[in-house]
Design an enzyme around this catalytic site. Structure first.
Site, short mmCIF file in Angstrom:
data_model
loop_
_atom_site.label_atom_id
_atom_site.label_comp_id
_atom_site.label_asym_id
_atom_site.label_seq_id
_atom_site.Cartn_x
_atom_site.Cartn_y
_atom_site.Cartn_z
N ARG A 232 11.23 -3.61 -65.19
CA ARG A 232 10.99 -3.16 -63.81
C ARG A 232 10.28 -1.82 -63.80
O ARG A 232 9.57 -1.51 -62.84
CB ARG A 232 12.32 -3.03 -63.06
CG ARG A 232 13.09 -4.31 -62.86
CD ARG A 232 14.34 -4.06 -62.05
NE ARG A 232 14.03 -3.83 -60.65
CZ ARG A 232 14.91 -3.40 -59.74
NH1 ARG A 232 16.14 -3.10 -60.12
NH2 ARG A 232 14.55 -3.22 -58.49
N HIS B 278 34.51 -8.39 -84.45
CA HIS B 278 34.49 -9.59 -83.59
C HIS B 278 33.08 -10.19 -83.56
O HIS B 278 32.91 -11.41 -83.65
CB HIS B 278 34.94 -9.23 -82.17
CG HIS B 278 36.42 -9.16 -82.00
ND1 HIS B 278 37.23 -10.27 -82.03
CD2 HIS B 278 37.25 -8.11 -81.80
CE1 HIS B 278 38.49 -9.92 -81.85
NE2 HIS B 278 38.53 -8.60 -81.71
N SER C 96 44.21 -1.79 -82.67
CA SER C 96 43.78 -0.58 -81.96
C SER C 96 43.34 0.56 -82.87
O SER C 96 42.44 1.33 -82.49
CB SER C 96 44.87 -0.12 -80.99
OG SER C 96 46.07 0.15 -81.68
N GLU D 88 15.43 -1.66 -72.66
CA GLU D 88 14.22 -1.27 -71.94
C GLU D 88 14.04 -2.18 -70.73
O GLU D 88 14.41 -3.35 -70.75
CB GLU D 88 13.00 -1.33 -72.85
CG GLU D 88 12.59 -2.73 -73.30
CD GLU D 88 11.30 -2.70 -74.10
OE1 GLU D 88 10.23 -2.54 -73.49
OE2 GLU D 88 11.37 -2.84 -75.33
N SER D 89 13.50 -1.64 -69.68
CA SER D 89 13.44 -2.35 -68.41
C SER D 89 12.01 -2.74 -68.05
O SER D 89 11.12 -1.88 -67.97
CB SER D 89 14.02 -1.48 -67.29
OG SER D 89 13.82 -2.09 -66.04
N ARG E 255 28.89 -14.19 -85.23
CA ARG E 255 27.43 -14.22 -85.31
C ARG E 255 26.87 -14.13 -86.73
O ARG E 255 25.66 -13.97 -86.91
CB ARG E 255 26.85 -13.07 -84.48
CG ARG E 255 27.24 -13.13 -83.00
CD ARG E 255 26.79 -14.41 -82.32
NE ARG E 255 27.14 -14.41 -80.90
CZ ARG E 255 26.91 -15.41 -80.07
NH1 ARG E 255 26.32 -16.52 -80.53
NH2 ARG E 255 27.26 -15.34 -78.81
N ARG F 171 36.17 -2.38 -84.51
CA ARG F 171 36.86 -3.60 -84.10
C ARG F 171 35.93 -4.54 -83.35
O ARG F 171 35.90 -5.74 -83.62
CB ARG F 171 38.06 -3.24 -83.22
CG ARG F 171 38.97 -4.44 -82.95
CD ARG F 171 40.09 -4.06 -82.01
NE ARG F 171 41.10 -5.11 -81.93
CZ ARG F 171 42.11 -5.12 -81.06
NH1 ARG F 171 42.24 -4.10 -80.20
NH2 ARG F 171 42.97 -6.11 -81.03
#
Length: 411
Positions: A270, A360, A71, A267-268, A365, A356
Site C-alpha cells: 500500500r 512449535h 514457560s 513490507e506494505s 514446518r 518456545r
C-alpha cells in the site's frame, strides 16, 4: 540463486530459488531458561544463573523439555529478517509468538490531522477484514479507519510518530494479564507480549508492581513518551486476542496508552512500489505429488517438467508485473494495482519470536529424522525454518540439543 530477465532497464525482473534469513537482534541464551525455571524454588537468587556455566544444568533443561514445562523457554527474544515468497508468509502468519491483546484494548489511530482516535483492536479487526458497513455515517467512519495510521514511537528519541497498519490479526484465545499503572492506564495482554520500558523491551509476564512502562499521549499533542510506574499486575482470564502488524522502521504502536511491540512487520504494497523479484523452483525442488490426500509424497520431476514450470512461471510473472506497472503509470493507487501480482512475488518482514514459539514452528514446518511426530511442510517454508534453526542453535545450543533429544516436540 537469482537471475535477471531482459526488461525495462530501471526494473529488470529477478528470479530466485532461495530465501534469506538473518538474525538481526537477540536476547537469548540457555541461561535465560535456567534462571526463569529456578525462580520457583530460589526466588530472586535464580538470577545467579546468569553468571554460571549453563553446561552444569543440562539435566534441568532436558527435564523441562521432556516433561513439557514450557514457560521458562519464553523468557528470551530473537528477531529475524526474512525475505521469501508471499505464499511462505501466508503460512508463517499462522504462527504467533504469543504477543496478543484483548479485544477491548484501545489502539490509538492517528490520521495526522491532530485529532487521534482510540478504537478497540477487536473492532479494528472487524472493520479491516469485513470492510466498511453500508450506509451513512457508519460507512464513512469505517472508511476513515481503514485509511488511518497508528501512533508509534521512535525508540531512540521517544518522540511520537505515525506508521501504516499492514494487517490486523486474530491470535486465538489466550490467557491474559491485566497491567494497571499509577496514572490509571490499563493494558490487557498475553504474558509474552513485549512492552517498552525505560530499560528496553520486556515481556509483560516479567513485570511487577514498581516497574515502569513507557506511555504515550493519546491526545492530539503527540508528546514524547514518559515512564509510568506499574501499580499492579494480575491474571485476567482467557479470551479472544488480536495483534497488529505495522510498517517500519519502528515496530511498535500505542495500545491502552502504553507502547507495545508487534511480532511481524512485513513490507506494505500500500505504501511502497513492490520490486520485481519472483520465486521459481530450483533444480532440487520435488515437483510431482503422488498418492491420495493424507498419504501422498513428492517426487522429482523430469528435466522437461522443471523447464516447463520455470518457463510458465517466468512468463506469468512478466505479464503480471507489466500490468502492475501500467496501472501505476496510469495513476492507479498502489493498494489497487498490487492485486494483479502473484503470491510468488518476494516480500520481506521482521519476525520476532522466543525459543518456545520457534520450537512449535520447527516441529510443524521442518522434517527431521529425530522428530517423534512426522511433519509434511512445504519445502519453501522449510527452507526458512532450517535457517532460523541454525541461528537459534548457535545462541542456545543446550536448549536445541534437548529439543532434538526429546523428539522435537515443543514444551
Amino acid at each position: 540463486m537469482s537471475t535477471d530477465l531482459p526488461g525495462e532497464p530501471d526494473a529488470p525482473l529477478r528470479f530466485r530459488d532461495d530465501v534469506t534469513v538473518e538474525l538481526v537482534k537477540h536476547s537469548a541464551s540457555d541461561s535465560d531458561v535456567l534462571w526463569a525455571a529456578r525462580v520457583s524454588t530460589a526466588g530472586e537468587q535464580s538470577l545467579e544463573e546468569l553468571s554460571k556455566d549453563p553446561e552444569r544444568s543440562k539435566g534441568l533443561l532436558n527435564y523441562l523439555m521432556r516433561d513439557r514445562h514450557g514457560s521458562p523457554f519464553e523468557h528470551n527474544s530473537m528477531t529475524f529478517f526474512i525475505s521469501a515468497p508471499i505464499f511462505v508468509f501466508r503460512e508463517f502468519m499462522r504462527h504467533r509468538a504469543g504477543w496478543c491483546l484483548a479485544g477491548d484494548t484501545e489502539v490509538t489511530l492517528d490520521s495526522g490531522s491532530g485529532d487521534p482516535r482510540p478504537l478497540p483492536i477487536g473492532e479494528l479487526h472487524r472493520r479491516w477484514h469485513h470492510g466498511p458497513a453500508a450506509g451513512g455515517a457508519t460507512e464513512a467512519r469505517d472508511r476513515q479507519t481503514l485509511d488511518s495510521q497508528v501512533r508509534c514511537y521512535d525508540e531512540d528519541t521517544l518522540l511520537a510518530g505515525r506508521t501504516p497498519i499492514v494487517d490486523v490479526l486474530e491470535s486465538g484465545v489466550k490467557p491474559l494479564l491485566r497491567i494497571t499503572t499509577a496514572a490509571g492506564r490499563t493494558l490487557r495482554c498475553s504474558a509474552d507480549h513485549a512492552l517498552l520500558t525505560p530499560d528496553g523491551w520486556r515481556k509483560a509476564g516479567e513485570l511487577a508492581a514498581g516497574d515502569a512502562v513507557l506511555a504515550g499521549d493519546t491526545t492530539g499533542r503527540a508528546a514524547a513518551a514518559l515512564p509510568d510506574p506499574i501499580a499492579s499486575v494480575a491474571g485476567d482470564g482467557e479470551e479472544m486476542t488480536y495483534d497488529l502488524s505495522v510498517a517500519g522502521p519502528w515496530h511498535n504502536f500505542l495500545a491502552g496508552g502504553i507502547i507495545v511491540h508487534n511480532s511481524y512487520n512485513e513490507e506494505s504494497g500500500r505504501y511502497r512500489e513492490l520490486q520485481p523479484v519472483f520465486y521459481v523452483p530450483g533444480q532440487d525442488r520435488k515437483l510431482v505429488q503422488e498418492g491420495r490426500p493424507g498419504k501422498y509424497v513428492f517426487v522429482d520431476g523430469t528435466p522437461e517438467q522443471h523447464k516447463g514450470v520455470v518457463a510458465a512461471m517466468e512468463e506469468s510473472y512478466t505479464q503480471s508485473y507489466a500490468a502492475y506497472q501500467e496501472m501505476l503509470a496510469a495513476g492507479v493507487a498502489r493498494e489497487v494495482a498490487r492485486a494483479t501480482l502473484p503470491v510468488g512475488l518476494f516480500s520481506s518482514m521482521y519476525a520476532t519470536c522466543n525459543a518456545r514459539s520457534l520450537m512449535h514452528f520447527l516441529g510443524l514446518r521442518t522434517q527431521h529424522e529425530l522428530a517423534r511426530v512426522p511433519s509434511f511442510p512445504q519445502r519453501e517454508i522449510e527452507m526458512v525454518g532450517e535457517k532460523m534453526e541454525a541461528a537459534w542453535a548457535e545462541l542456545m545450543p543446550l536448549t536445541h540439543a534437548a529439543f532434538n533429544a526429546n523428539g522435537r516436540v515443543a514444551p
